[in-house]
Design a protein around this motif. Structure first.
Motif, PDB file in Angstrom:
ATOM      1  N   ALA A  72      13.957  21.614  -3.536  1.00  0.00           N
ATOM      2  CA  ALA A  72      12.620  21.779  -2.934  1.00  0.00           C
ATOM      3  C   ALA A  72      11.876  20.450  -2.951  1.00  0.00           C
ATOM      4  N   TYR A  98      13.437  17.863  -0.513  1.00  0.00           N
ATOM      5  CA  TYR A  98      13.027  18.240   0.854  1.00  0.00           C
ATOM      6  C   TYR A  98      11.588  17.801   1.103  1.00  0.00           C
ATOM      7  N   ARG A 108      12.296  22.262   9.855  1.00  0.00           N
ATOM      8  CA  ARG A 108      10.924  22.799   9.730  1.00  0.00           C
ATOM      9  C   ARG A 108      10.439  23.292  11.106  1.00  0.00           C
ATOM     10  N   THR A 167      11.255  29.462   0.203  1.00  0.00           N
ATOM     11  CA  THR A 167      10.069  29.019   0.940  1.00  0.00           C
ATOM     12  C   THR A 167       9.872  27.509   0.902  1.00  0.00           C
ATOM     13  N   GLY A 168      10.100  26.914  -0.245  1.00  0.00           N
ATOM     14  CA  GLY A 168       9.855  25.480  -0.396  1.00  0.00           C
ATOM     15  C   GLY A 168       8.406  25.192  -0.751  1.00  0.00           C
ATOM     16  N   ASP A 180      10.678  32.100  -3.921  1.00  0.00           N
ATOM     17  CA  ASP A 180      11.482  30.917  -4.239  1.00  0.00           C
ATOM     18  C   ASP A 180      11.778  30.990  -5.736  1.00  0.00           C
ATOM     19  N   ASP A 219      12.204  28.028  -7.568  1.00  0.00           N
ATOM     20  CA  ASP A 219      11.877  26.757  -8.203  1.00  0.00           C
ATOM     21  C   ASP A 219      10.450  26.791  -8.728  1.00  0.00           C
ATOM     22  N   VAL A 260       7.533  25.336  -6.715  1.00  0.00           N
ATOM     23  CA  VAL A 260       6.964  26.120  -5.610  1.00  0.00           C
ATOM     24  C   VAL A 260       5.913  27.081  -6.175  1.00  0.00           C
ATOM     25  N   ALA A 275      11.291  34.450  -7.693  1.00  0.00           N
ATOM     26  CA  ALA A 275      12.538  35.194  -7.905  1.00  0.00           C
ATOM     27  C   ALA A 275      13.711  34.386  -7.366  1.00  0.00           C
ATOM     28  N   ASP A 276      14.881  34.712  -7.853  1.00  0.00           N
ATOM     29  CA  ASP A 276      16.107  34.068  -7.393  1.00  0.00           C
ATOM     30  C   ASP A 276      16.791  35.000  -6.399  1.00  0.00           C
ATOM     31  N   VAL A 277      17.163  34.465  -5.241  1.00  0.00           N
ATOM     32  CA  VAL A 277      17.781  35.314  -4.212  1.00  0.00           C
ATOM     33  C   VAL A 277      19.100  35.913  -4.705  1.00  0.00           C
ATOM     34  N   ARG A 278      19.687  35.287  -5.730  1.00  0.00           N
ATOM     35  CA  ARG A 278      20.943  35.838  -6.268  1.00  0.00           C
ATOM     36  C   ARG A 278      20.688  37.082  -7.119  1.00  0.00           C
ATOM     37  N   ILE A 318      15.703  30.208   5.531  1.00  0.00           N
ATOM     38  CA  ILE A 318      15.750  28.956   6.285  1.00  0.00           C
ATOM     39  C   ILE A 318      16.080  27.805   5.350  1.00  0.00           C
ATOM     40  N   ALA A 319      17.210  27.156   5.635  1.00  0.00           N
ATOM     41  CA  ALA A 319      17.717  26.072   4.778  1.00  0.00           C
ATOM     42  C   ALA A 319      17.844  26.525   3.325  1.00  0.00           C
ATOM     43  N   LEU A 320      18.235  27.769   3.139  1.00  0.00           N
ATOM     44  CA  LEU A 320      18.419  28.341   1.789  1.00  0.00           C
ATOM     45  C   LEU A 320      19.892  28.586   1.462  1.00  0.00           C
TER      46      LEU A 320
END
Ligand SMILES: C[S@@+](CC[C@H](N)C(=O)[O-])C[C@H]1O[C@@H](n2cnc3c(N)ncnc32)[C@H](O)[C@@H]1O
Length: 271
Positions: free
Chosen positions: A21, A24, A59, A82-83, A107, A109, A112, A133-136, A160-162
């Protein structure tokens, strides 16, 4: 997992190694990064000087897809990965088209989370929330998102870019199918993703450097990318390099046509 409603809770930022993040953010010219992120960013630039153009192209893909979705009636957005906030953010674009659009950002991180307050300034008619939260752990994401979004109505799931940060070992494709299975017919999936298809040598070198610094990048081929959309109807023009997806909906990014943008983008609708 934690919702941020008001103010910023204290968060721990690890400045000893680069974070996606923050790198980027550095590519985009932001201020929310650390020397370790800039140092790795400069190494990426040495391999391919177009990295900042790629970040802006990505973006801009988010801007155009969000506009397209809102103009096509979508009023609920779940944006995972999200970033760090960079204006315009997704909710600003969606709520510019439809003031009552509801957006849940997520996100993993902590940086963020530290800046999430900037993501929560939506329209009075709409709503924006942030979920750490972690998408995993998709169940946690869904459980949190359900508190805000009505899963009986279409939702745009934007990744997006994840997904190039989610390995096959972590079950990236199953993860996406699992998230989609929670959403009703008429929902959409938006994905952009880095690939090694166009620049195999540079991509290999970049992947190795990032891995040595603790950042794992899973570059995927066109076919592997397209598999994220299994069972969905692809919106025209289908799988494209990101800046060629409905370019008429935004302004071109300077430099986007000067060489290869090593990525793919697409939008699919759940039948
Ligand atoms: C390159 S940034 C993309 C930001 C934004 N989606 C955009 O395209 O402008 C990738 C984001 O994904 C987040 N991310 C990476 N792995 C993640 C995970 N396992 N769960 C949630 N977010 C993750 C990073 O923290 C970072 O903010």
């Amino acid at each position: 997992m934690e919702f941020v409603m008001n103010g910023r809770p204290p968060v721990e930022i690890d400045t000893s190694r680069p974070h996606p993040a923050r790198m980027y953010d550095w590519y985009l010219g932001g201020k929310d990064n650390y020397p370790v992120d800039e140092a790795m960013g400069r190494q990426m630039l040495a391999l391919d000087p177009r990295v900042p153009v790629m970040a802006r192209v990505n973006r801009a893909f988010m801007h155009r897809t969000t506009r397209w979705l809102a103009e096509n009636g979508v009023r609920q957005f779940l944006d995972i990965g999200t970033g760090i906030p960079t204006e315009p953010n997704l909710h600003q674009i969606a709520q510019r088209v439809a003031a009552d659009a509801v957006v849940v950002y997520s996100d993993n991180d902590p940086i963020v989370l530290a800046h999430a307050a900037a993501l929560l300034r939506g329209t009075p008619e709409g709503r924006t929330e942030y979920l750490q939260a972690d998408v995993r752990s998709p169940d946690a994401v869904i459980e949190g998102a359900r508190k805000v979004l009505d899963f009986g109505r279409p939702v745009a799931l934007s990744l997006i870019a994840l997904l190039h940060f989610v390995s096959d070992e972590d079950g990236a494709h199953d993860l996406v199918q699992g998230l989609l299975s929670e959403l009703p017919s008429g929902s959409y999936l938006v994905v952009s993703h880095a690939t090694a298809d166009f620049t195999p040598e540079e991509s290999k070198a970049a992947t190795e450097k990032l891995k040595a610094a603790g950042v794992n990048l899973a570059l995927r081929s066109r076919d592997e990318f397209a598999r994220f959309f299994d069972g969905l109807d692809l919106v025209e023009p289908g799988v494209e390099v990101p800046h060629k997806w409905h370019p008429e909906l935004g302004e071109p990014v300077p430099g986007q046509d000067d060489g290869v943008i090593p990525g793919y983008g697409a939008v699919g609708r759940k039948p």
